[in-house]
Design a protein around this motif. Structure first.
Motif, PDB file in Angstrom:
ATOM      1  N   ASP A  58      46.195   9.891 -22.681  1.00 58.90           N
ATOM      2  CA  ASP A  58      45.347  10.916 -23.282  1.00 58.90           C
ATOM      3  C   ASP A  58      45.767  11.113 -24.738  1.00 58.90           C
ATOM      4  N   LEU A  59      44.909  10.667 -25.652  1.00 59.43           N
ATOM      5  CA  LEU A  59      45.205  10.747 -27.085  1.00 59.43           C
ATOM      6  C   LEU A  59      44.237  11.694 -27.797  1.00 59.43           C
ATOM      7  N   THR A  60      43.654  12.597 -27.042  1.00 58.56           N
ATOM      8  CA  THR A  60      42.619  13.488 -27.576  1.00 58.56           C
ATOM      9  C   THR A  60      43.034  14.172 -28.865  1.00 58.56           C
ATOM     10  N   ASN A  61      44.243  14.673 -28.900  1.00 55.68           N
ATOM     11  CA  ASN A  61      44.656  15.517 -30.016  1.00 55.68           C
ATOM     12  C   ASN A  61      45.299  14.780 -31.177  1.00 55.68           C
ATOM     13  N   LEU A  62      45.242  13.453 -31.164  1.00 57.09           N
ATOM     14  CA  LEU A  62      45.614  12.715 -32.382  1.00 57.09           C
ATOM     15  C   LEU A  62      44.396  12.758 -33.307  1.00 57.09           C
ATOM     16  N   THR A  63      44.163  13.933 -33.886  1.00 60.77           N
ATOM     17  CA  THR A  63      42.894  14.194 -34.574  1.00 60.77           C
ATOM     18  C   THR A  63      42.704  13.400 -35.853  1.00 60.77           C
ATOM     19  N   SER A  64      43.768  12.892 -36.442  1.00 59.09           N
ATOM     20  CA  SER A  64      43.624  12.126 -37.684  1.00 59.09           C
ATOM     21  C   SER A  64      43.315  10.655 -37.433  1.00 59.09           C
ATOM     22  N   VAL A  65      43.405  10.217 -36.179  1.00 58.53           N
ATOM     23  CA  VAL A  65      43.142   8.813 -35.855  1.00 58.53           C
ATOM     24  C   VAL A  65      41.640   8.556 -35.800  1.00 58.53           C
ATOM     25  N   THR A  66      41.182   7.569 -36.577  1.00 59.32           N
ATOM     26  CA  THR A  66      39.764   7.217 -36.592  1.00 59.32           C
ATOM     27  C   THR A  66      39.500   5.779 -36.133  1.00 59.32           C
ATOM     28  N   VAL A  67      40.538   4.951 -36.125  1.00 63.96           N
ATOM     29  CA  VAL A  67      40.346   3.533 -35.799  1.00 63.96           C
ATOM     30  C   VAL A  67      41.320   3.095 -34.713  1.00 63.96           C
ATOM     31  N   ILE A  68      40.800   2.357 -33.740  1.00 68.52           N
ATOM     32  CA  ILE A  68      41.634   1.684 -32.745  1.00 68.52           C
ATOM     33  C   ILE A  68      41.545   0.200 -33.033  1.00 68.52           C
ATOM     34  N   TYR A  69      42.662  -0.387 -33.385  1.00 77.86           N
ATOM     35  CA  TYR A  69      42.649  -1.781 -33.798  1.00 77.86           C
ATOM     36  C   TYR A  69      42.506  -2.753 -32.624  1.00 77.86           C
ATOM     37  N   ALA A  70      42.249  -4.007 -32.989  1.00 82.97           N
ATOM     38  CA  ALA A  70      42.052  -5.074 -32.014  1.00 82.97           C
ATOM     39  C   ALA A  70      43.215  -5.157 -31.034  1.00 82.97           C
ATOM     40  N   GLN A  71      42.878  -5.299 -29.776  1.00 87.93           N
ATOM     41  CA  GLN A  71      43.837  -5.543 -28.696  1.00 87.93           C
ATOM     42  C   GLN A  71      44.830  -4.395 -28.483  1.00 87.93           C
ATOM     43  N   ALA A  72      44.503  -3.215 -28.986  1.00 90.41           N
ATOM     44  CA  ALA A  72      45.442  -2.094 -28.916  1.00 90.41           C
ATOM     45  C   ALA A  72      45.847  -1.738 -27.486  1.00 90.41           C
ATOM     46  N   PHE A  73      44.906  -1.828 -26.549  1.00 92.93           N
ATOM     47  CA  PHE A  73      45.179  -1.475 -25.147  1.00 92.93           C
ATOM     48  C   PHE A  73      45.004  -2.687 -24.228  1.00 92.93           C
ATOM     49  N   GLN A  74      45.075  -3.855 -24.776  1.00 97.26           N
ATOM     50  CA  GLN A  74      44.844  -5.068 -23.997  1.00 97.26           C
ATOM     51  C   GLN A  74      45.828  -5.169 -22.829  1.00 97.26           C
ATOM     52  N   GLU A  75      45.278  -5.386 -21.650  1.00 97.43           N
ATOM     53  CA  GLU A  75      46.048  -5.579 -20.422  1.00 97.43           C
ATOM     54  C   GLU A  75      46.926  -4.380 -20.048  1.00 97.43           C
ATOM     55  N   CYS A  76      46.586  -3.192 -20.541  1.00 98.29           N
ATOM     56  CA  CYS A  76      47.353  -2.011 -20.122  1.00 98.29           C
ATOM     57  C   CYS A  76      46.918  -1.614 -18.710  1.00 98.29           C
ATOM     58  N   THR A  82      41.680   8.579 -22.470  1.00 99.63           N
ATOM     59  CA  THR A  82      40.889   9.479 -23.308  1.00 99.63           C
ATOM     60  C   THR A  82      41.253   9.205 -24.760  1.00 99.63           C
ATOM     61  N   LEU A  83      40.246   8.907 -25.562  1.00 96.67           N
ATOM     62  CA  LEU A  83      40.479   8.476 -26.938  1.00 96.67           C
ATOM     63  C   LEU A  83      40.621   9.657 -27.887  1.00 96.67           C
ATOM     64  N   PRO A  84      41.205   9.411 -29.065  1.00 96.78           N
ATOM     65  CA  PRO A  84      41.284  10.461 -30.087  1.00 96.78           C
ATOM     66  C   PRO A  84      39.892  11.018 -30.386  1.00 96.78           C
ATOM     67  N   LYS A  85      39.789  12.328 -30.529  1.00 96.88           N
ATOM     68  CA  LYS A  85      38.458  12.946 -30.573  1.00 96.88           C
ATOM     69  C   LYS A  85      37.687  12.697 -31.861  1.00 96.88           C
ATOM     70  N   ASN A  86      38.348  12.149 -32.891  1.00 98.26           N
ATOM     71  CA  ASN A  86      37.648  11.822 -34.130  1.00 98.26           C
ATOM     72  C   ASN A  86      37.549  10.314 -34.360  1.00 98.26           C
ATOM     73  N   CYS A  87      37.793   9.552 -33.327  1.00 97.31           N
ATOM     74  CA  CYS A  87      37.738   8.095 -33.436  1.00 97.31           C
ATOM     75  C   CYS A  87      36.310   7.635 -33.736  1.00 97.31           C
ATOM     76  N   THR A  88      36.169   6.736 -34.707  1.00 95.56           N
ATOM     77  CA  THR A  88      34.852   6.208 -35.073  1.00 95.56           C
ATOM     78  C   THR A  88      34.686   4.729 -34.743  1.00 95.56           C
ATOM     79  N   GLU A  89      35.796   4.016 -34.576  1.00 99.29           N
ATOM     80  CA  GLU A  89      35.705   2.564 -34.419  1.00 99.29           C
ATOM     81  C   GLU A  89      36.688   2.050 -33.373  1.00 99.29           C
ATOM     82  N   ILE A  90      36.186   1.230 -32.457  1.00102.34           N
ATOM     83  CA  ILE A  90      37.009   0.524 -31.480  1.00102.34           C
ATOM     84  C   ILE A  90      36.979  -0.951 -31.838  1.00102.34           C
ATOM     85  N   GLY A  91      38.146  -1.534 -32.095  1.00 98.87           N
ATOM     86  CA  GLY A  91      38.229  -2.902 -32.579  1.00 98.87           C
ATOM     87  C   GLY A  91      37.935  -3.951 -31.524  1.00 98.87           C
ATOM     88  N   ASN A  92      37.845  -5.180 -31.981  1.00103.01           N
ATOM     89  CA  ASN A  92      37.552  -6.306 -31.095  1.00103.01           C
ATOM     90  C   ASN A  92      38.626  -6.458 -30.018  1.00103.01           C
TER      91      ASN A  92
END
Length: 207
Positions: A58-76, A82-92
């Motif tokens: 649960d990363l809801t309250n990492l409010t300054s995070v806007t980007v999740i980079y490529a493979q960030a959660f790969q095979e987790c 739950t993604l950061p609430k201000n996230c705008t982009e999910i990477g490849n």
């Protein structure tokens, strides 16, 4: 999964700050304990949670995070994320092969879902695409073999949807058949093709 201990990832106090201001957990199985307010994390780094055995993130309250980079959660191994609430982009391929994920909550701020972002998330059964999303990449949800329900909060027709974005899903079987082309190149299909498929005139390449 049954072989994974029940652990929760929140804001790791041992997170390290990398060159782009990304959040990188040094111990991805810590309990929520607050995070270092000296830094404003702007992204979740490439492979930050790669093969993490946490079962809930649960990363809801990492409010300054806007980007999740490529493979960030790969095979987790998380079943719920739950993604950061201000996230705008999910990477490849950000969540590629996150086999145990059953639930993903997208923030209303989300605008872009990258190529193969949820490729082969076998236990994902439903998603709601927020109204601000304007791009869903190629094979974004391909091989999500239990994804039967996709709800669009906004106007689906305004979204650029890449080839085979929902291929290999039960949802794809509910779509009307359509060939997806890029000029003279046939790049994919939507829905279930007929028994006899006729390639339209003007197609010079299948890719």
């Amino acid at each position: 999964g049954a072989n994974h201990k029940c652990m929760v990832v929140g804001f790791n106090p041992n997170a390290t700050l990398v060159r782009d201001g990304a959040y990188v957990p040094t111990n991805a199985i810590s309990s929520p304990a607050g995070y270092d307010h000296k830094f404003e994390y702007t992204s979740i780094a490439n492979r930050a949670f790669y093969k993490s055995n946490a079962t809930k993130i649960d990363l809801t309250n990492l409010t300054s995070v806007t980007v999740i980079y490529a493979q960030a959660f790969q095979e987790c191994a998380a079943s719920e994320i739950t993604l950061p609430k201000n996230c705008t982009e999910i990477g490849n391929y950000a969540f590629q092969n996150a086999y145990y994920m059953e639930k993903i909550e997208f923030p209303e701020s989300l605008e872009s879902i990258g190529d193969g972002a949820f490729y082969d998330c076998a236990y994902l059964t439903e998603v709601t695409i927020p109204a601000k999303v304007n791009y869903i990449g190629e094979r974004a949800f391909d091989l999500c073999s239990q994804l039967a329900t996709v709800t669009f909060a906004g106007d689906k027709s305004r979204i650029q949807i890449g080839a085979n974005a929902f291929a290999g899903t039960p949802y794809n079987k509910t779509l009307p058949f359509k060939l997806v082309r890029d000029g003279t190149i046939l790049i994919g299909i939507e829905g279930v093709p007929p028994a006899q498929l006729e390639i339209p005139a003007g197609i010079t390449q299948i890719g």
